[in-house]
Motif scaffolding. Sequence first.
Motif, PDB file in Angstrom:
ATOM      1  N   TYR A 185       0.857  -1.178   0.000  1.00 51.42           N
ATOM      2  CA  TYR A 185       0.000   0.000   0.000  1.00 51.42           C
ATOM      3  C   TYR A 185       0.901   1.240   0.000  1.00 51.42           C
ATOM      4  O   TYR A 185       1.947   1.266   0.652  1.00 51.42           O
ATOM      5  N   PHE A 186       0.471   2.263  -0.724  1.00 49.82           N
ATOM      6  CA  PHE A 186       1.307   3.433  -0.971  1.00 49.82           C
ATOM      7  C   PHE A 186       0.650   4.664  -0.360  1.00 49.82           C
ATOM      8  O   PHE A 186      -0.527   4.947  -0.613  1.00 49.82           O
ATOM      9  N   ASN A 241      -9.435  -2.774  -2.911  1.00 48.54           N
ATOM     10  CA  ASN A 241      -8.404  -1.749  -3.032  1.00 48.54           C
ATOM     11  C   ASN A 241      -8.135  -1.042  -1.715  1.00 48.54           C
ATOM     12  O   ASN A 241      -8.948  -1.069  -0.788  1.00 48.54           O
ATOM     13  N   GLY A 242      -6.974  -0.412  -1.618  1.00 47.25           N
ATOM     14  CA  GLY A 242      -6.682   0.504  -0.526  1.00 47.25           C
ATOM     15  C   GLY A 242      -6.731   1.920  -1.052  1.00 47.25           C
ATOM     16  O   GLY A 242      -6.643   2.156  -2.267  1.00 47.25           O
ATOM     17  N   ILE A 243      -6.871   2.893  -0.174  1.00 48.23           N
ATOM     18  CA  ILE A 243      -6.936   4.285  -0.596  1.00 48.23           C
ATOM     19  C   ILE A 243      -6.266   5.171   0.434  1.00 48.23           C
ATOM     20  O   ILE A 243      -6.331   4.901   1.645  1.00 48.23           O
ATOM     21  N   TRP A 244      -5.588   6.210  -0.031  1.00 49.30           N
ATOM     22  CA  TRP A 244      -4.929   7.172   0.840  1.00 49.30           C
ATOM     23  C   TRP A 244      -5.758   8.434   0.895  1.00 49.30           C
ATOM     24  O   TRP A 244      -6.114   9.009  -0.140  1.00 49.30           O
ATOM     25  N   ILE A 245      -6.088   8.905   2.117  1.00 46.11           N
ATOM     26  CA  ILE A 245      -6.864  10.139   2.302  1.00 46.11           C
ATOM     27  C   ILE A 245      -6.236  10.932   3.436  1.00 46.11           C
ATOM     28  O   ILE A 245      -6.197  10.481   4.589  1.00 46.11           O
ATOM     29  N   LEU A 249      -3.851   5.663   5.313  1.00 47.77           N
ATOM     30  CA  LEU A 249      -4.139   4.581   4.381  1.00 47.77           C
ATOM     31  C   LEU A 249      -5.291   3.745   4.932  1.00 47.77           C
ATOM     32  O   LEU A 249      -5.288   3.355   6.104  1.00 47.77           O
ATOM     33  N   TYR A 250      -6.277   3.462   4.087  1.00 47.74           N
ATOM     34  CA  TYR A 250      -7.404   2.613   4.458  1.00 47.74           C
ATOM     35  C   TYR A 250      -7.421   1.388   3.542  1.00 47.74           C
ATOM     36  O   TYR A 250      -7.219   1.509   2.332  1.00 47.74           O
ATOM     37  N   PHE A 265      -4.243   3.065   8.658  1.00 52.37           N
ATOM     38  CA  PHE A 265      -2.808   3.114   8.924  1.00 52.37           C
ATOM     39  C   PHE A 265      -2.345   4.553   8.798  1.00 52.37           C
ATOM     40  O   PHE A 265      -2.360   5.123   7.699  1.00 52.37           O
ATOM     41  N   ASP A 266      -1.966   5.150   9.932  1.00 47.88           N
ATOM     42  CA  ASP A 266      -1.465   6.522   9.929  1.00 47.88           C
ATOM     43  C   ASP A 266      -0.038   6.523   9.372  1.00 47.88           C
ATOM     44  O   ASP A 266       0.863   5.941   9.981  1.00 47.88           O
TER      45      ASP A 266
END
Length: 409
Positions: A185-186, A241-245, A249-250, A265-266
Amino acid sequence: MMTSKLDQQVTKNNLTVSRPNKRSSSCGREVERFDPIPVDLVINILSRLSQKFIVRCRCVSKLWSSIIRRPNYNQLFPIKSMDLAPPQLLFVYKVAEELLFNSSPQPHNPNMNSSLVATLRRRTSSTNFSKFSGHVRGLVCRQHAEGNYTFAVITNPITGESLTLPKLRMVGCNSERNNGKVRYYFGYDPIDKQFKVLRITWLRCGERESCGEYQVLALGTGNLSWRKIQCCTLHYPLEGNGIWINGVLYYPAGFNNGKYTVVCFDVRSEKFSFINIDNYMALKMVYPVSSTLIDYKGKLGACSFDINNNVFELWVLEDAEEHKWLKHIYQMPHQWLNETRHDLRLAGMVSSGEIVLFPDYTRDIFFIYYYNLESNIITRVRLEVPVLGKFNYCRVYTFINFVEAVTLI
């Protein structure tokens, strides 16, 4: 002819660039030496350059490249913020043994007459390509498998830079493809301005998943290596999928007891937390063909659509601490029944509040769909991809809200 070396200096905390000053050599000829140019003047000059020319400046010499790659370069030479750049649609096509990166403007208020043309940005090898792990601030992370190893590659489609992260072998597993799993995850830490990759490995034991290790790699530190981190609650990622907001990271995950969750994930603190989901929502995430996590106006959202019943469902996380989700159900318009939609996937939500859907496979001309939840209208937008003219059929990956940037790897 005798020449002298350039007097150039790049100090640890400052920068000195030089200008020519003619002096006599021992053979009587004039040679050019360089005196310092004021740093303020250099900053003024470089700050006027576009991102495209900054990329070119890195090719002038090793010295120029080292200057632009300095960790504090953005403070010394501010360029136009990528946050102000208009978002793009990024399309990646898997054809033969290549990945073709194309982009096009992201339309606002599209109508049935809207048409887009995708521009080829980069071609790269697709050897052992497995999946994409997300994009953040102009960089794209993808996952590859090679022999018993699985590894990640970071790419900037605009500059053409690629970075292969160190390959690790899963402990206790002879073949990651057969006995174990790896997921990347990015994300990005907006406080320390640092990109990070999260690597999770786990083993498959019959019908059960055995939770494994969690590791992090930070880019731009000068030490490209994986670090083990601890997670108080063992879990394994699902196929969704994962997503960065906004620095977090979720991604959907499961526990050994058969329960499911959404992991937070902080990126800065590298700490995990978990959000409860009900069984119905978990079922959608376990089979993610028609579901995805999205950025819903800065909040975490999850959406799915039911092809057979023409129903679109949206969950919005209102309170992470209280595990409170708001659910919305939309009956999609009737004209949707007339469209060929069996191979459509969800790309996410654009800033105008529309859901974007795209086909899994395509030719040189195809359509993407914008679903306006408020008006309950689906708009079909034609997309032309000239580079695909010589291919009959190919796999397509679509990313929304992609910001072109010269972020250095």
